[in-house]
Design a protein around this motif. Structure first.
Motif, PDB file in Angstrom:
ATOM      1  N   ALA A 126      71.283  70.995  48.608  1.00 51.18           N
ATOM      2  CA  ALA A 126      70.044  70.883  49.384  1.00 51.18           C
ATOM      3  C   ALA A 126      69.788  72.129  50.214  1.00 51.18           C
ATOM      4  N   ASP A 127      70.848  72.849  50.594  1.00 44.98           N
ATOM      5  CA  ASP A 127      70.711  74.050  51.420  1.00 44.98           C
ATOM      6  C   ASP A 127      70.737  75.337  50.604  1.00 44.98           C
ATOM      7  N   SER A 128      70.786  75.214  49.286  1.00 44.75           N
ATOM      8  CA  SER A 128      70.899  76.389  48.418  1.00 44.75           C
ATOM      9  C   SER A 128      69.568  76.691  47.730  1.00 44.75           C
ATOM     10  N   SER A 129      69.358  77.951  47.424  1.00 47.11           N
ATOM     11  CA  SER A 129      68.181  78.362  46.655  1.00 47.11           C
ATOM     12  C   SER A 129      68.418  78.221  45.156  1.00 47.11           C
ATOM     13  N   ALA A 130      69.652  77.887  44.782  1.00 42.74           N
ATOM     14  CA  ALA A 130      70.027  77.823  43.369  1.00 42.74           C
ATOM     15  C   ALA A 130      69.878  76.406  42.815  1.00 42.74           C
ATOM     16  N   LYS A 131      69.959  76.292  41.491  1.00 46.53           N
ATOM     17  CA  LYS A 131      69.842  75.020  40.788  1.00 46.53           C
ATOM     18  C   LYS A 131      71.206  74.596  40.244  1.00 46.53           C
ATOM     19  N   PHE A 132      71.325  73.293  39.995  1.00 46.67           N
ATOM     20  CA  PHE A 132      72.554  72.738  39.425  1.00 46.67           C
ATOM     21  C   PHE A 132      72.212  71.951  38.167  1.00 46.67           C
ATOM     22  N   PHE A 133      72.970  72.190  37.088  1.00 49.20           N
ATOM     23  CA  PHE A 133      72.756  71.524  35.812  1.00 49.20           C
ATOM     24  C   PHE A 133      74.081  70.944  35.314  1.00 49.20           C
ATOM     25  N   LEU A 134      73.992  69.834  34.583  1.00 51.58           N
ATOM     26  CA  LEU A 134      75.173  69.138  34.071  1.00 51.58           C
ATOM     27  C   LEU A 134      75.045  68.987  32.559  1.00 51.58           C
ATOM     28  N   THR A 135      76.087  69.335  31.808  1.00 50.91           N
ATOM     29  CA  THR A 135      75.960  69.410  30.353  1.00 50.91           C
ATOM     30  C   THR A 135      76.368  68.113  29.648  1.00 50.91           C
ATOM     31  N   HIS A 136      75.561  67.079  29.816  1.00 49.61           N
ATOM     32  CA  HIS A 136      75.687  65.889  28.969  1.00 49.61           C
ATOM     33  C   HIS A 136      74.992  66.230  27.645  1.00 49.61           C
ATOM     34  N   ASN A 137      75.749  66.881  26.760  1.00 52.63           N
ATOM     35  CA  ASN A 137      75.130  67.508  25.594  1.00 52.63           C
ATOM     36  C   ASN A 137      74.513  66.531  24.611  1.00 52.63           C
ATOM     37  N   TYR A 138      75.019  65.291  24.536  1.00 54.05           N
ATOM     38  CA  TYR A 138      74.493  64.369  23.542  1.00 54.05           C
ATOM     39  C   TYR A 138      73.019  64.034  23.798  1.00 54.05           C
ATOM     40  N   SER A 139      72.564  64.202  25.035  1.00 55.02           N
ATOM     41  CA  SER A 139      71.161  63.925  25.349  1.00 55.02           C
ATOM     42  C   SER A 139      70.220  64.957  24.744  1.00 55.02           C
ATOM     43  N   ALA A 140      70.759  66.037  24.178  1.00 54.39           N
ATOM     44  CA  ALA A 140      69.911  67.073  23.593  1.00 54.39           C
ATOM     45  C   ALA A 140      69.923  67.080  22.068  1.00 54.39           C
ATOM     46  N   TYR A 141      70.543  66.091  21.443  1.00 58.00           N
ATOM     47  CA  TYR A 141      70.438  65.975  19.989  1.00 58.00           C
ATOM     48  C   TYR A 141      68.986  65.644  19.635  1.00 58.00           C
ATOM     49  N   PRO A 142      68.435  66.260  18.589  1.00 54.24           N
ATOM     50  CA  PRO A 142      67.039  65.990  18.239  1.00 54.24           C
ATOM     51  C   PRO A 142      66.714  64.518  18.045  1.00 54.24           C
ATOM     52  N   MET A 143      67.574  63.769  17.350  1.00 56.16           N
ATOM     53  CA  MET A 143      67.260  62.374  17.098  1.00 56.16           C
ATOM     54  C   MET A 143      67.446  61.487  18.325  1.00 56.16           C
ATOM     55  N   THR A 297      64.546  61.380  10.086  1.00 56.75           N
ATOM     56  CA  THR A 297      65.508  62.464   9.925  1.00 56.75           C
ATOM     57  C   THR A 297      65.114  63.669  10.770  1.00 56.75           C
ATOM     58  N   ARG A 298      66.132  64.386  11.232  1.00 58.07           N
ATOM     59  CA  ARG A 298      65.875  65.601  12.002  1.00 58.07           C
ATOM     60  C   ARG A 298      65.141  66.605  11.124  1.00 58.07           C
ATOM     61  N   GLY A 299      64.005  67.085  11.610  1.00 60.08           N
ATOM     62  CA  GLY A 299      63.202  68.025  10.844  1.00 60.08           C
ATOM     63  C   GLY A 299      62.385  67.388   9.752  1.00 60.08           C
ATOM     64  N   GLY A 300      62.406  66.052   9.659  1.00 61.42           N
ATOM     65  CA  GLY A 300      61.695  65.358   8.586  1.00 61.42           C
ATOM     66  C   GLY A 300      60.268  65.003   8.951  1.00 61.42           C
ATOM     67  N   ALA A 301      59.629  64.262   8.042  1.00 65.70           N
ATOM     68  CA  ALA A 301      58.211  63.954   8.194  1.00 65.70           C
ATOM     69  C   ALA A 301      57.919  63.095   9.418  1.00 65.70           C
ATOM     70  N   ALA A 302      58.876  62.280   9.826  1.00 60.64           N
ATOM     71  CA  ALA A 302      58.650  61.388  10.957  1.00 60.64           C
ATOM     72  C   ALA A 302      59.090  61.985  12.290  1.00 60.64           C
ATOM     73  N   ALA A 303      59.606  63.202  12.263  1.00 63.98           N
ATOM     74  CA  ALA A 303      60.113  63.821  13.489  1.00 63.98           C
ATOM     75  C   ALA A 303      58.980  64.046  14.485  1.00 63.98           C
ATOM     76  N   THR A 304      59.241  63.729  15.727  1.00 68.27           N
ATOM     77  CA  THR A 304      58.243  63.859  16.786  1.00 68.27           C
ATOM     78  C   THR A 304      58.330  65.231  17.456  1.00 68.27           C
ATOM     79  N   GLU A 305      57.364  65.506  18.294  1.00 68.91           N
ATOM     80  CA  GLU A 305      57.365  66.761  19.048  1.00 68.91           C
ATOM     81  C   GLU A 305      58.624  66.879  19.902  1.00 68.91           C
ATOM     82  N   ALA A 306      59.075  65.747  20.473  1.00 66.01           N
ATOM     83  CA  ALA A 306      60.266  65.762  21.314  1.00 66.01           C
ATOM     84  C   ALA A 306      61.500  66.194  20.528  1.00 66.01           C
ATOM     85  N   ALA A 307      61.624  65.711  19.291  1.00 62.18           N
ATOM     86  CA  ALA A 307      62.761  66.085  18.450  1.00 62.18           C
ATOM     87  C   ALA A 307      62.638  67.524  17.969  1.00 62.18           C
ATOM     88  N   ASN A 308      61.442  67.913  17.559  1.00 65.01           N
ATOM     89  CA  ASN A 308      61.246  69.263  17.020  1.00 65.01           C
ATOM     90  C   ASN A 308      61.462  70.337  18.083  1.00 65.01           C
TER      91      ASN A 308
END
Length: 375
Positions: A126-143, A297-308
Motif C-alpha cells: 500500500a505504501d509502494s509505487s510498485a506492483k505485485f503479481f502472483l504466478t498462478h500459471n494455470y489461470s492463463a491456459y487458453p482453454m 479446442t485451443r486455436g479452433g473454430a469455437a475459440a473465444t477472444e479470451a482464449a485467443n
C-alpha cells in the motif's frame, strides 16, 4: 525482444532449482523482459556461479537479496522488476525489500508460508509505487480463459457445482529423508507452511475460483499425512460452500500412485457444464443441458477472444505449461507499462485469498473437519 524490454532480476532459482528455470523460460518467451541481475542462492558462491552460468555480469550476481534490492535501486540501469522463486517462507521478506525499493515483484505461489506475513505484505504494498503479481500459471491456459468466459456469459446458467482436483504421486514415499532437494523444503513446515494444501491445493482453489467467478463462504477440510515420518499434510479433501448456494469439492494429493500432474476442473450449472484437464490442456468440453457434448479446442473454430488472447500458435500444436507462465509475465508487463485494461494476472488479493484458504483448511482439519468461515 521488445525494443524496450523490462529489466528484471531473480531471487532464488540457482543451480539445481526447478521453478527458477521455468520462470526464466517464461519471461523470455514473449521478449518482454531481459534478465540482468540475480541473487540466485543463499550461498554466495553458488549464487555467483549460477549467475555467471546464465550470462549475468559478475557485478550483478549478488550474495543476498538485501544487497540486490539496495544496489539495483541505486543504479540508473537498475532492474525494474524482480522474479521471486525461493521457498515459500522467503516470499514475503524478499517482496518487501523490493517493494520498498520501488521495484515491481512477480512472485511464485503461494503468497507466503503463513497468513500473518501475507497481511504484513499488504501494508508494505500500500505504501509502494510498485506492483505485485502472483504466478498462478494455470489461470492463463487458453482453454481456462475460454471456460471463464463461458461461465461469465451465462452459458452454464446458475452455477451449482464446482469440482476440482490436483493429484500427484511423487511424495508417495519418504524421499525427503533421502535428500531430494524439492521434497526436502516442500515437506519442511518452517519453509513451506504446509504440504499438499500449499503446494498444489492453492493452485486448485485459485483455478476453481477464477473460472467459476464464485466467492467461497465456508469450508470443511480433512488433511492427512500418510507417510509416517512426514511433518506436513500430503493429502487434503475439502468441501466448499459458495456464496449464492453453489457447492463444491477440492482434492489435493501427492500420494496417489499413477498421477503426475493431474489437475482437473468441472463446473456445472442449471443450463450446462464444462470439463477441463491440465494434462490435455488444449481441449475443453462444454455441454448444454440436453445437448451433445461440444469439444472446444485451443486455436479452433469455437475459440473465444479470451482464449485467443493467450494463444501463440495454430490449433493442433501442443501449448501449455511454459506458455501459460509466459502469458502471466506478459500481462504483468502490460500492467507495469500502464496498460491495465484487460489483464487477468493474479495479484496480491488473489494471494491473500489463497492464504486464507490454507489457514481455514488447517483450522477445520484440526477441529475434526468442522465448518470454517472464509469471511
Amino acid at each position: 525482444m521488445s525494443a524496450n524490454p523490462i529489466r528484471i532480476g531473480m531471487v532464488g532459482g540457482g543451480q539445481g532449482g526447478f521453478i527458477g528455470a521455468v520462470h526464466r523460460h517464461a519471461l523470455r518467451l514473449d521478449g518482454q523482459y531481459q534478465l540482468v541481475a540475480g541473487a540466485l542462492s543463499s550461498d554466495p558462491e553458488r549464487s555467483k556461479a549460477s549467475g555467471l552460468e546464465l550470462g549475468l555480469d559478475e557485478s550483478r550476481c549478488y550474495a543476498n537479496y538485501e544487497d540486490m534490492a539496495r544496489m539495483e535501486a541505486a543504479r540508473e540501469d537498475g532492474i525494474e522488476a524482480v522474479s521471486i522463486v525461493t521457498p515459500n517462507h522467503l516470499h514475503v521478506p524478499v517482496a518487501m525489500a523490493f517493494l520498498k525499493a520501488g521495484i515491481h515483484v512477480i512472485c511464485d505461489k503461494p503468497l507466503s508460508s503463513n497468513f500473518e506475513m501475507a497481511l504484513a505484505l499488504k501494508e508494505v504494498l500500500a505504501d509502494s509505487s510498485a506492483k505485485f503479481f502472483l504466478t498462478h500459471n494455470y489461470s492463463a491456459y487458453p482453454m481456462i480463459r475460454q471456460a471463464r468466459a463461458l461461465v461469465a456469459s451465462g452459458a452454464l446458467g446458475d452455477i451449482r457445482l464446482v469440482q476440482v482436483e490436483y493429484v500427484q504421486d511423487w511424495l508417495s514415499e519418504d524421499i525427503e529423508s533421502e535428500g531430494q532437494k524439492q521434497a526436502a523444503w516442500r515437506t519442511n513446515p518452517s519453509l513451506s507452511g504446509g504440504g499438499a494444501i500449499g503446494d498444489i491445493g492453492t493452485h486448485a482453489y485459485q483455478l476453481a475460483s477464477f473460472v467459476s467467478g464464485l466467492t467461497t463462504k465456508r469450508i470443511a477440510a480433512q488433511m492427512s499425512t500418510f507417510v509416517p515420518s512426514r511433518r506436513v499434510d500430503d493429502d487434503v479433501q475439502v468441501m466448499l460452500q459458495f456464496e449464492g448456494g453453489a457447492k463444491g469439492m477440492l482434492w489435493a494429493s501427492q500420494v496417489a500412485p499413477g498421477n503426475e500432474n493431474s489437475l482437473k476442473l468441472r463446473v456445472y450449472g442449471s443450463q450446462g457444464g464444462l470439463e477441463w484437464a491440465q494434462e490435455d490442456p488444449n481441449y475443453l468440453w462444454f455441454t448444454a443441458l440436453g445437448q451433445p457434448k461440444q469439444l472446444h479446442t485451443r486455436g479452433g473454430a469455437a475459440a473465444t477472444e479470451a482464449a485467443n488472447a493467450v494463444t501463440r500458435i495454430p490449433g493442433g500444436h501442443p501449448e501449455g505449461y511454459l506458455e501459460a507462465f509466459a502469458s502471466l509475465y506478459s500481462e504483468a508487463a502490460d500492467v507495469i507499462r500502464g496498460n491495465t485494461a484487460a489483464t487477468l494476472v493474479p495479484m496480491l488479493e488473489d494471494g491473500l485469498k489463497g492464504m486464507a484458504f490454507i489457514r481455514a483448511c488447517q483450522q477445520s482439519s484440526s477441529a475434526d473437519s468442522a465448518w470454517v468461515s472464509l469471511a
